[in-house]
Design a protein around this motif. Structure first.
Motif, PDB file in Angstrom:
ATOM      1  N   GLY A  38       0.790  -1.224   0.000  1.00 59.97           N
ATOM      2  CA  GLY A  38       0.000   0.000   0.000  1.00 59.97           C
ATOM      3  C   GLY A  38       0.821   1.272   0.000  1.00 59.97           C
ATOM      4  N   SER A  39       2.075   1.176  -0.355  1.00 62.19           N
ATOM      5  CA  SER A  39       2.992   2.314  -0.315  1.00 62.19           C
ATOM      6  C   SER A  39       2.615   3.414  -1.294  1.00 62.19           C
ATOM      7  N   ASN A  40       2.908   4.672  -0.922  1.00 62.24           N
ATOM      8  CA  ASN A  40       2.684   5.771  -1.846  1.00 62.24           C
ATOM      9  C   ASN A  40       3.885   5.962  -2.779  1.00 62.24           C
ATOM     10  N   GLY A  41       4.915   5.143  -2.651  1.00 59.77           N
ATOM     11  CA  GLY A  41       6.072   5.187  -3.545  1.00 59.77           C
ATOM     12  C   GLY A  41       5.886   4.292  -4.752  1.00 59.77           C
ATOM     13  N   HIS A  42       4.672   3.868  -4.990  1.00 62.87           N
ATOM     14  CA  HIS A  42       4.350   2.948  -6.086  1.00 62.87           C
ATOM     15  C   HIS A  42       3.255   3.567  -6.948  1.00 62.87           C
ATOM     16  N   LYS A  43       3.426   3.518  -8.242  1.00 64.04           N
ATOM     17  CA  LYS A  43       2.429   4.044  -9.175  1.00 64.04           C
ATOM     18  C   LYS A  43       1.868   2.901 -10.006  1.00 64.04           C
ATOM     19  N   THR A  44       0.556   2.969 -10.265  1.00 62.31           N
ATOM     20  CA  THR A  44      -0.073   1.966 -11.114  1.00 62.31           C
ATOM     21  C   THR A  44      -0.182   2.506 -12.537  1.00 62.31           C
ATOM     22  N   LEU A  45      -0.497   1.646 -13.461  1.00 59.95           N
ATOM     23  CA  LEU A  45      -0.635   2.034 -14.861  1.00 59.95           C
ATOM     24  C   LEU A  45      -1.692   3.128 -15.020  1.00 59.95           C
ATOM     25  N   GLU A  46      -2.789   3.045 -14.279  1.00 56.64           N
ATOM     26  CA  GLU A  46      -3.838   4.059 -14.364  1.00 56.64           C
ATOM     27  C   GLU A  46      -3.313   5.433 -13.950  1.00 56.64           C
ATOM     28  N   MET A  47      -2.476   5.478 -12.911  1.00 58.54           N
ATOM     29  CA  MET A  47      -1.894   6.749 -12.490  1.00 58.54           C
ATOM     30  C   MET A  47      -0.966   7.312 -13.562  1.00 58.54           C
ATOM     31  N   VAL A  48      -0.164   6.446 -14.153  1.00 53.29           N
ATOM     32  CA  VAL A  48       0.774   6.879 -15.192  1.00 53.29           C
ATOM     33  C   VAL A  48       0.002   7.451 -16.382  1.00 53.29           C
ATOM     34  N   LYS A  49      -1.083   6.784 -16.772  1.00 47.61           N
ATOM     35  CA  LYS A  49      -1.912   7.289 -17.875  1.00 47.61           C
ATOM     36  C   LYS A  49      -2.487   8.663 -17.534  1.00 47.61           C
ATOM     37  N   LYS A  50      -2.939   8.832 -16.296  1.00 46.37           N
ATOM     38  CA  LYS A  50      -3.504  10.109 -15.869  1.00 46.37           C
ATOM     39  C   LYS A  50      -2.458  11.215 -15.968  1.00 46.37           C
ATOM     40  N   TYR A  51      -1.248  10.968 -15.448  1.00 46.01           N
ATOM     41  CA  TYR A  51      -0.180  11.972 -15.496  1.00 46.01           C
ATOM     42  C   TYR A  51       0.213  12.280 -16.931  1.00 46.01           C
ATOM     43  N   ARG A  52       0.260  11.251 -17.775  1.00 42.90           N
ATOM     44  CA  ARG A  52       0.618  11.465 -19.187  1.00 42.90           C
ATOM     45  C   ARG A  52      -0.434  12.329 -19.873  1.00 42.90           C
ATOM     46  N   ASN A  53      -1.707  12.053 -19.618  1.00 42.84           N
ATOM     47  CA  ASN A  53      -2.778  12.854 -20.219  1.00 42.84           C
ATOM     48  C   ASN A  53      -2.707  14.307 -19.758  1.00 42.84           C
ATOM     49  N   GLN A  54      -2.396  14.522 -18.476  1.00 37.13           N
ATOM     50  CA  GLN A  54      -2.265  15.887 -17.970  1.00 37.13           C
ATOM     51  C   GLN A  54      -1.092  16.598 -18.633  1.00 37.13           C
ATOM     52  N   ALA A  55       0.021  15.892 -18.818  1.00 31.89           N
ATOM     53  CA  ALA A  55       1.190  16.488 -19.465  1.00 31.89           C
ATOM     54  C   ALA A  55       0.875  16.817 -20.915  1.00 31.89           C
ATOM     55  N   ASN A  56       0.159  15.930 -21.614  1.00 34.24           N
ATOM     56  CA  ASN A  56      -0.229  16.192 -23.003  1.00 34.24           C
ATOM     57  C   ASN A  56      -1.147  17.398 -23.084  1.00 34.24           C
ATOM     58  N   GLN A  57      -2.084  17.513 -22.150  1.00 31.49           N
ATOM     59  CA  GLN A  57      -3.010  18.646 -22.149  1.00 31.49           C
ATOM     60  C   GLN A  57      -2.248  19.944 -21.924  1.00 31.49           C
ATOM     61  N   ARG A  59       0.898  20.543 -22.680  1.00 32.71           N
ATOM     62  CA  ARG A  59       1.672  20.811 -23.898  1.00 32.71           C
ATOM     63  C   ARG A  59       0.777  21.405 -24.983  1.00 32.71           C
ATOM     64  N   LEU A  60      -0.411  20.839 -25.162  1.00 35.68           N
ATOM     65  CA  LEU A  60      -1.347  21.355 -26.164  1.00 35.68           C
ATOM     66  C   LEU A  60      -1.788  22.776 -25.828  1.00 35.68           C
ATOM     67  N   SER A  61      -2.020  23.050 -24.557  1.00 32.98           N
ATOM     68  CA  SER A  61      -2.419  24.383 -24.127  1.00 32.98           C
ATOM     69  C   SER A  61      -1.311  25.407 -24.396  1.00 32.98           C
ATOM     70  N   ALA A  64      -1.161  26.119 -28.124  1.00 30.47           N
ATOM     71  CA  ALA A  64      -2.261  26.990 -28.559  1.00 30.47           C
ATOM     72  C   ALA A  64      -1.999  28.435 -28.139  1.00 30.47           C
ATOM     73  N   GLN A  65      -1.486  28.629 -26.940  1.00 27.62           N
ATOM     74  CA  GLN A  65      -1.172  29.981 -26.477  1.00 27.62           C
ATOM     75  C   GLN A  65      -0.078  30.613 -27.337  1.00 27.62           C
ATOM     76  N   ALA A  66       0.916  29.835 -27.700  1.00 29.48           N
ATOM     77  CA  ALA A  66       2.004  30.339 -28.540  1.00 29.48           C
ATOM     78  C   ALA A  66       1.473  30.745 -29.916  1.00 29.48           C
ATOM     79  N   ARG A  67       0.542  29.949 -30.473  1.00 29.38           N
ATOM     80  CA  ARG A  67      -0.043  30.293 -31.774  1.00 29.38           C
ATOM     81  C   ARG A  67      -0.854  31.584 -31.692  1.00 29.38           C
ATOM     82  N   ARG A  68      -1.577  31.771 -30.599  1.00 26.30           N
ATOM     83  CA  ARG A  68      -2.382  32.985 -30.428  1.00 26.30           C
ATOM     84  C   ARG A  68      -1.497  34.230 -30.324  1.00 26.30           C
TER      85      ARG A  68
END
Length: 71
Positions: A38-57, A59-61, A64-68
């Motif tokens: 139950g350690s908090n020093g362990h990440k599951t695949l679902e957590m990794v996907k969540k962090y990756r999606n946040q990082a992608n969002q 980057r996209l933001s 878009a700001q740079a284009r504006r």
């Protein structure tokens, strides 16, 4: 010895992670299942996907700001 940041994959027992951590390193483990201890020093695949999606969002933001600001 210089402290390293280490990611250990395919480990749910936390034995390796704790052993490396005891040597003074910043260590995380990752697997598709939760850690057995139950350690908090362990990440599951679902957590990794969540962090990756946040990082992608972020980057996209930024893109878009740079284009504006160019137009």
């Amino acid at each position: 010895m210089k402290s390293m940041r280490i990611l250990i994959g395919c480990e749910t027992s936390s034995i390796t992670r704790r052993a490396v951590s005891d040597r003074g390193h910043d260590v995380w483990s990752c697997d598709i299942e939760a850690a057995e201890d139950g350690s908090n020093g362990h990440k599951t695949l679902e957590m990794v996907k969540k962090y990756r999606n946040q990082a992608n969002q972020k980057r996209l933001s930024q893109s878009a700001q740079a284009r504006r600001t160019r137009t």
